[in-house]
Design an enzyme around this catalytic site. Structure first.
Site, mmCIF file in Angstrom:
data_model
loop_
_atom_site.group_PDB
_atom_site.id
_atom_site.type_symbol
_atom_site.label_atom_id
_atom_site.label_comp_id
_atom_site.label_asym_id
_atom_site.label_seq_id
_atom_site.Cartn_x
_atom_site.Cartn_y
_atom_site.Cartn_z
ATOM 1 N N ASP A 264 0.877 -1.170 0.000
ATOM 2 C CA ASP A 264 0.000 0.000 0.000
ATOM 3 C C ASP A 264 0.916 1.222 0.000
ATOM 4 O OD1 ASP A 264 -1.507 2.200 0.826
ATOM 5 O OD2 ASP A 264 -1.923 1.401 2.827
ATOM 6 N N GLU A 282 -3.526 4.237 -2.595
ATOM 7 C CA GLU A 282 -3.927 3.834 -1.242
ATOM 8 C C GLU A 282 -5.429 4.004 -1.005
ATOM 9 O OE1 GLU A 282 -2.422 6.085 2.417
ATOM 10 O OE2 GLU A 282 -2.351 4.009 3.105
ATOM 11 N N GLU A 283 -5.948 5.150 -1.395
ATOM 12 C CA GLU A 283 -7.364 5.398 -1.143
ATOM 13 C C GLU A 283 -8.239 4.401 -1.893
ATOM 14 O OE1 GLU A 283 -5.241 7.876 -2.001
ATOM 15 O OE2 GLU A 283 -5.296 9.383 -0.396
HETATM 16 N N1 AR6 Z 1 -1.099 -1.252 -8.819
HETATM 17 C C1 AR6 Z 1 0.162 -0.946 -9.215
HETATM 18 N N2 AR6 Z 1 0.606 0.314 -9.369
HETATM 19 C C2 AR6 Z 1 -0.246 1.320 -9.124
HETATM 20 C C3 AR6 Z 1 -1.583 1.082 -8.728
HETATM 21 C C4 AR6 Z 1 -2.000 -0.267 -8.574
HETATM 22 N N3 AR6 Z 1 -3.227 -0.575 -8.192
HETATM 23 N N4 AR6 Z 1 -2.172 2.278 -8.557
HETATM 24 C C5 AR6 Z 1 -1.262 3.213 -8.845
HETATM 25 N N5 AR6 Z 1 -0.082 2.658 -9.198
HETATM 26 P P1 AR6 Z 1 0.461 7.044 -5.529
HETATM 27 P P2 AR6 Z 1 2.629 7.813 -3.683
HETATM 28 C C6 AR6 Z 1 1.176 3.355 -9.573
HETATM 29 O O1 AR6 Z 1 0.552 8.383 -6.126
HETATM 30 O O2 AR6 Z 1 3.388 8.646 -4.664
HETATM 31 C C7 AR6 Z 1 -2.042 8.821 -1.266
HETATM 32 O O3 AR6 Z 1 -2.840 9.923 -1.009
HETATM 33 C C8 AR6 Z 1 0.974 4.573 -10.434
HETATM 34 O O4 AR6 Z 1 2.082 4.629 -11.344
HETATM 35 O O5 AR6 Z 1 -0.841 6.601 -4.961
HETATM 36 O O6 AR6 Z 1 3.396 6.949 -2.739
HETATM 37 C C9 AR6 Z 1 -1.438 8.281 0.022
HETATM 38 O O7 AR6 Z 1 -2.363 8.341 1.084
HETATM 39 C C10 AR6 Z 1 1.038 5.713 -9.447
HETATM 40 O O8 AR6 Z 1 1.432 6.930 -10.026
HETATM 41 O O9 AR6 Z 1 1.587 6.823 -4.376
HETATM 42 C C11 AR6 Z 1 -0.287 9.190 0.223
HETATM 43 O O10 AR6 Z 1 -0.680 10.399 0.828
HETATM 44 C C12 AR6 Z 1 2.095 5.212 -8.493
HETATM 45 O O11 AR6 Z 1 1.785 3.819 -8.365
HETATM 46 C C13 AR6 Z 1 0.193 9.446 -1.186
HETATM 47 O O12 AR6 Z 1 -0.937 9.232 -2.039
HETATM 48 C C14 AR6 Z 1 2.126 5.890 -7.156
HETATM 49 O O13 AR6 Z 1 0.850 5.931 -6.581
HETATM 50 C C15 AR6 Z 1 1.266 8.482 -1.581
HETATM 51 O O14 AR6 Z 1 1.736 8.829 -2.856
#
Ligand code: AR6
Length: 489
Positions: A264, A282-283
């Site tokens: 996650d 995550e959401e």
């Molecule tokens: N499976 C694989 N890859 C994925 C998937 C999935 N289901 N969904 C998205 N990706 P991000 P962060 C890829 O932005 O930068 C939230 O608000 C996709 O390329 O969610 O760690 C949390 O609560 C996407 O751009 O993660 C935190 O506050 C990338 O994963 C914050 O976002 C990153 O997804 C974390 O941000």
């Protein structure tokens, strides 16, 4: 467009371990000092709704700094009937709360759907919320910072917690100025505000969950474990060699990663903006597996050496799209088998990356170590032999909203997985160039028999020799060309 050229490289998927095949038998489920079990373990039977522990006559109530403050507690001074309007219960907040999203949701319904919502679903949810005093006969401990601890409870109990969250009945949780300021929001008040289409879709997803659990009480268990590591690897001296990697440009962690440890991409407040306006990895996961949201009730913000592991969360909904294009796509019938503790074989780990203001910042030695330790904490399972651990299903952790560099994060996750003794399944989420580059660098690591320690030293060298000499923006020499040049010598 990239999805069109979907491809995958690296180790064969069939060579990566998954649960339940790789699992060893679990010990008998019982409460210990750092594991609270909220159900009768002697009465556990597949297909039967678990019975709360202890029995109602021995009910224990707490209103202190180490337990969840429950709406049903005798110490709660607010009116305790959640069938009252949410605002009556939270009179002091009435002025600030908006219900735009809930209103548009209701007005958008057909007559029959609306009747169903008001005559059937909402009353059932209120009844479910009111069962709190019979379902929780012992206090729920808080999973506080820097302490390992687990809570095992039934899906039925979790549904009651979530119904209370919907009606915003958790006391002391509506303001950041309380003793819970270092905890995520649990009451759903912010879910009901706003006018975006995405909000409507979030409501649909959660109401689908409530529809399901009020129609038929779920009969499994879940465990929430806070893992705090007191000793961390010495990265520069690690002799570990890289483990196997399968990388794919299509597929998702939740779908293709079944039976693996699913990452996650978390916020330090687990669940991030799930009850507010966030709608990324995550959401979305917390919406389709809503039992994850309950973690927000008792999980203090994660620190650098900590993660939260949730075992047994069931998927209730399907979705399409992402962020603004997210849509609820109907019921999901989760067929994941259950373990001996009647938990679904779904293990999800919340690890929060750092958010970067500038590209160069993430190459600083402190940042490298912090992310390595965080990922390692999420992946390692002290005491579990490597052959009993599934692969880690992950992807662009920290590289969306948090602005990290995918190529650096991929290497850091490879290092953490190797150190923890696990293989990796990496989803590039449509990025074919990334797939090719990461596969190439991993192949180079394994062919040159590079160790985790040697790659760490090269990362430090890249920072010293390249990043420090770059004023702003991105360095001219990329990390991968630097690594290739050094390792190919
Ligand atoms: N499976 C694989 N890859 C994925 C998937 C999935 N289901 N969904 C998205 N990706 P991000 P962060 C890829 O932005 O930068 C939230 O608000 C996709 O390329 O969610 O760690 C949390 O609560 C996407 O751009 O993660 C935190 O506050 C990338 O994963 C914050 O976002 C990153 O997804 C974390 O941000």
């Amino acid at each position: 467009a990239a999805q069109v050229f979907s491809c995958s490289l690296g180790a064969a998927v069939s060579d990566l371990r998954r649960a339940p095949a790789c699992c060893r038998p679990l010990p008998v489920l019982r409460a210990t000092e750092d594991h609270t079990v909220l159900i009768r373990t002697d009465l556990l039977h597949p297909g039967k709704v678990p019975v709360p522990f202890p029995c109602p006559e021995e009910r224990r109530d707490r209103w202190d700094d180490t337990h969840v403050k429950m709406p049903c507690s005798q110490h709660n001074l607010f009116p305790v009937d959640p069938t009252d309007a949410i605002l009556k219960y939270n009179a002091s907040h009435a002025k600030h709360w908006s219900f735009t999203a809930l209103h548009s949701y209701c007005t958008g319904l057909q007559e029959a759907e609306s009747a169903q919502l008001f005559n059937d679903l909402l009353p059932s949810m209120a009844r479910l919320a009111l069962r709190a005093s019979s379902l929780f006969t012992q206090p729920i401990p808080l999973l506080t910072a820097q302490r390992c601890g687990s809570i095992t409870l039934s899906q039925d109990q979790v549904s009651c917690l979530l119904a209370n969250a919907f009606f915003c009945t958790f006391p002391r949780r509506n303001s950041r100025r309380t003793e819970f300021s270092n905890y995520p929001d649990i009451n759903f008040s912010r879910l009901f505000e706003g006018s975006s289409r995405a909000k409507q879709e979030k409501l649909k997803t959660l109401l689908c969950y409530f529809e399901r659990v009020t129609k038929r009480r779920p009969d499994g268990l879940l465990t929430y474990t806070r893992q705090s590591l007191q000793s961390l690897p010495s990265w520069s001296s690690s002799e570990q060699q890289f483990s196997r990697l399968h990388i794919s440009s299509s597929g998702t962690i939740e779908e293709q990663g079944h039976g693996m440890l699913q990452v996650d991409f978390a916020n330090r407040f687990v669940g991030g903006g799930v009850t507010g306006s966030g709608l990324v990895q995550e959401e979305i996961r917390f919406l389709i597996n809503p039992e994850l949201i309950a973690a927000r009730l008792f999980t203090e913000a994660l620190e650098d050496n900590e993660c939260l592991i949730i075992t047994g969360a069931e998927q209730f909904s399907r979705y399409s799209g992402y962020a603004n294009t997210y849509r609820w796509a109907g019921n999901h019938d989760d067929q994941t088998p259950r373990d001996e503790w009647l938990r679904r074989h779904t293990e999800i780990v919340a690890i929060d990356a750092l958010q970067y203001r500038s590209f160069l910042q993430q190459f600083q030695p402190d940042c490298l170590r912090r992310e390595l330790n965080k990922a390692f904490c999420g992946f390692v399972r002290p005491g579990t032999p490597a052959e009993c651990m599934s692969a880690v299903a992950t992807g662009n952790w920290g590289c969306g909203v948090f602005g990290g560099d995918t190529r650096l994060k991929a290497v850091l996750q490879m290092m953490a997985a190797a150190e923890a003794g696990r293989d990796l399944m990496y989803f590039t989420f449509g990025d074919v160039d990334l797939l090719r580059d990461v596969h190439r660098i991993h192949t180079l690591f394994t062919h040159t028999q590079a160790t985790v320690g040697s790659v760490f030293s090269l990362l430090l060298e890249y920072y010293e020799c390249v990043c420090k000499k770059t004023g702003r923006g991105k360095p001219e020499e990329t990390l991968y060309s630097f690594l290739t040049e050094r390792l190919d010598r």
